[in-house]
Write a protein that holds these residues in place. Sequence first.
Motif, PDB file in Angstrom:
ATOM      1  N   TYR A  87       0.829  -1.208   0.000  1.00 46.10           N
ATOM      2  CA  TYR A  87       0.000   0.000   0.000  1.00 46.10           C
ATOM      3  C   TYR A  87       0.865   1.261   0.000  1.00 46.10           C
ATOM      4  O   TYR A  87       0.603   2.215  -0.747  1.00 46.10           O
ATOM      5  N   GLY A  88       1.916   1.250   0.822  1.00 43.01           N
ATOM      6  CA  GLY A  88       2.792   2.418   0.900  1.00 43.01           C
ATOM      7  C   GLY A  88       3.426   2.724  -0.446  1.00 43.01           C
ATOM      8  O   GLY A  88       3.494   3.872  -0.894  1.00 43.01           O
ATOM      9  N   SER A  89       3.881   1.665  -1.110  1.00 42.15           N
ATOM     10  CA  SER A  89       4.533   1.843  -2.394  1.00 42.15           C
ATOM     11  C   SER A  89       3.569   2.432  -3.434  1.00 42.15           C
ATOM     12  O   SER A  89       3.915   3.359  -4.176  1.00 42.15           O
ATOM     13  N   LEU A  90       2.345   1.914  -3.468  1.00 34.67           N
ATOM     14  CA  LEU A  90       1.357   2.427  -4.430  1.00 34.67           C
ATOM     15  C   LEU A  90       0.937   3.854  -4.075  1.00 34.67           C
ATOM     16  O   LEU A  90       0.727   4.690  -4.956  1.00 34.67           O
ATOM     17  N   PHE A  91       0.826   4.114  -2.796  1.00 39.98           N
ATOM     18  CA  PHE A  91       0.471   5.473  -2.352  1.00 39.98           C
ATOM     19  C   PHE A  91       1.524   6.471  -2.850  1.00 39.98           C
ATOM     20  O   PHE A  91       1.200   7.516  -3.417  1.00 39.98           O
ATOM     21  N   LYS A  93       3.518   6.078  -5.282  1.00 41.53           N
ATOM     22  CA  LYS A  93       3.528   6.111  -6.741  1.00 41.53           C
ATOM     23  C   LYS A  93       2.414   7.009  -7.283  1.00 41.53           C
ATOM     24  O   LYS A  93       2.637   7.842  -8.157  1.00 41.53           O
ATOM     25  N   TYR A  94       1.209   6.848  -6.757  1.00 44.92           N
ATOM     26  CA  TYR A  94       0.065   7.540  -7.351  1.00 44.92           C
ATOM     27  C   TYR A  94      -0.212   8.925  -6.802  1.00 44.92           C
ATOM     28  O   TYR A  94      -0.690   9.780  -7.523  1.00 44.92           O
ATOM     29  N   VAL A  95       0.006   9.141  -5.524  1.00 42.95           N
ATOM     30  CA  VAL A  95      -0.449  10.431  -4.983  1.00 42.95           C
ATOM     31  C   VAL A  95       0.633  11.221  -4.248  1.00 42.95           C
ATOM     32  O   VAL A  95       0.313  12.120  -3.500  1.00 42.95           O
ATOM     33  N   SER A  96       1.913  10.889  -4.483  1.00 44.05           N
ATOM     34  CA  SER A  96       2.949  11.714  -3.862  1.00 44.05           C
ATOM     35  C   SER A  96       3.882  12.221  -4.957  1.00 44.05           C
ATOM     36  O   SER A  96       3.886  11.693  -6.061  1.00 44.05           O
ATOM     37  N   ILE A 207       0.903  18.944  -0.688  1.00 41.47           N
ATOM     38  CA  ILE A 207      -0.321  19.413  -0.018  1.00 41.47           C
ATOM     39  C   ILE A 207      -1.514  18.571  -0.462  1.00 41.47           C
ATOM     40  O   ILE A 207      -2.379  18.211   0.345  1.00 41.47           O
ATOM     41  N   ASP A 208      -1.535  18.189  -1.735  1.00 38.61           N
ATOM     42  CA  ASP A 208      -2.560  17.240  -2.191  1.00 38.61           C
ATOM     43  C   ASP A 208      -2.417  15.906  -1.461  1.00 38.61           C
ATOM     44  O   ASP A 208      -3.407  15.267  -1.104  1.00 38.61           O
ATOM     45  N   GLY A 399     -10.998   9.093  -8.642  1.00 39.63           N
ATOM     46  CA  GLY A 399     -10.494   8.120  -9.614  1.00 39.63           C
ATOM     47  C   GLY A 399      -9.093   7.665  -9.220  1.00 39.63           C
ATOM     48  O   GLY A 399      -8.787   6.470  -9.194  1.00 39.63           O
ATOM     49  N   ASN A 400      -8.249   8.633  -8.880  1.00 43.02           N
ATOM     50  CA  ASN A 400      -6.893   8.333  -8.412  1.00 43.02           C
ATOM     51  C   ASN A 400      -6.911   7.445  -7.184  1.00 43.02           C
ATOM     52  O   ASN A 400      -6.170   6.480  -7.064  1.00 43.02           O
ATOM     53  N   TRP A 401      -7.777   7.828  -6.263  1.00 40.24           N
ATOM     54  CA  TRP A 401      -7.891   7.125  -4.983  1.00 40.24           C
ATOM     55  C   TRP A 401      -8.352   5.690  -5.207  1.00 40.24           C
ATOM     56  O   TRP A 401      -7.811   4.740  -4.651  1.00 40.24           O
ATOM     57  N   LYS A 402      -9.344   5.525  -6.087  1.00 42.19           N
ATOM     58  CA  LYS A 402      -9.876   4.183  -6.353  1.00 42.19           C
ATOM     59  C   LYS A 402      -8.853   3.330  -7.090  1.00 42.19           C
ATOM     60  O   LYS A 402      -8.717   2.143  -6.822  1.00 42.19           O
TER      61      LYS A 402
END
Length: 417
Positions: A87-91, A93-96, A207-208, A399-402
């Motif tokens: 989960y950390g890795s995907l987090f 990747k997608y939102v940081s 911040i996002d 969408g990003n979150w899902k």
Amino acid sequence: MEIVTSKDICILCREVLRLIDKRVIDHGSRTAYIMYRMLQCSEKYEDFELAEFALFSMIHDIGAYKVEKTSEILKFDVTETLPHSIYGSLFMKYVSPMEPLSKILMYHHVDYSKLADVNYEHKDVANFLNFASFLDIYNHSMGDRFDYNRMRSYLGKKFSSRCFELFDLAEARYDIFSHLKTEEWRDELDSFYDDIMFSDEEKDKFIDMLMYISGFRVEYNVVDTVTTTCVATEIANRLGSLSTEEYSALYYASLLHDVGMLTVPLEIIDAPRKLTPEEFNTIRQHVSVTETLLRGRVHDNVTNIAVSHHERCDGSGYPKKISNVEMNMPMMILQVADTVTGLTCIRKFREPKSKDAVISILTDEVNHNRYHHGVVMAFINNYDSIMEIVQKRSNEVMGNWKKLNSQYEVVKKSLVK
Ligand SMILES: [Fe+2]
Ligand SMILES: [Fe+2]
Ligand SMILES: [Fe+2]
């Protein structure tokens, strides 16, 4: 006008995560300190790169906030290490903004001997992180009973020999164990962040990221934040009277205004009944939590707008009960945007209000002088076009979150096999 310094971004990330659960992030911070000193001894990186690795190490267990039960927190780093790693890795990747480092998290609990065939530029760093995190967990929990030398039985298996070389060097040069004991490491770690350098675009992404972090606890926080920010900036666009600086202060204040809600217990947030006066009081505290978190870390204009979002023009709001003579335009815009969010967003036990209901509530309130008339009219007169933009933007963000959450399930299944 600088909204936030790069260093304060690091501090904000830490403090927001601390609001959710401080054990994970305190472990992360100590791990960051150890990592920085080890990587420093490798003489391979510039100071700003070391600082970035430190920030990354500080949040290395971020996946645990989502996938672990709070009662079992930190067990994830010892027993079942896979879910939070994925989960950390995907987090990341997608939102940081730290996507290039994201795979480190995938490997941060994989034995060194199993990384032989892995072709990834930071796999050594992943193993150092494994080492530093392991060392901290045992050193912190066992105190004086911890015997570092016993870790050498893992040499070449769980941890590379380089881990020990670097840590031994760092211990000789910087007295890691005693600094961990005396808490001196805290100031040192903060000073490492002096060298960090982010572009404005990266700061925005951080911040996002804070917004997505608030979704760990309650998913609809993410939609709420997007809605408030979108409604606020769209009202500002229709009014057309804000200066560039006011507009940007409004934007960041909207993104950050409810971060203090992370301290309000879920039983209160999702209560399927009328709240007691004490519970209302607890909810009201979120404004002062937000203030403590933001004051001195982001520009004062941003903090001042953020902490006024429950004030009302007639002085009936909270916490300071100021009236419109003490308010600026961005504050009065955020008050309306926040109210619109509360009325239109989905809650566990409450349906969103219809357009007619929203308009009638706002009209009534404005007749009682609770909101700025022009701001409310700018919203009501453009209701459909503003809400359409809100919908589009929430769909993007959700969408990003899902995508992140569904990929997590896929990767977890494939790895478990
Ligand atoms: Fe971990
Ligand atoms: Fe860890
Ligand atoms: Fe609020």
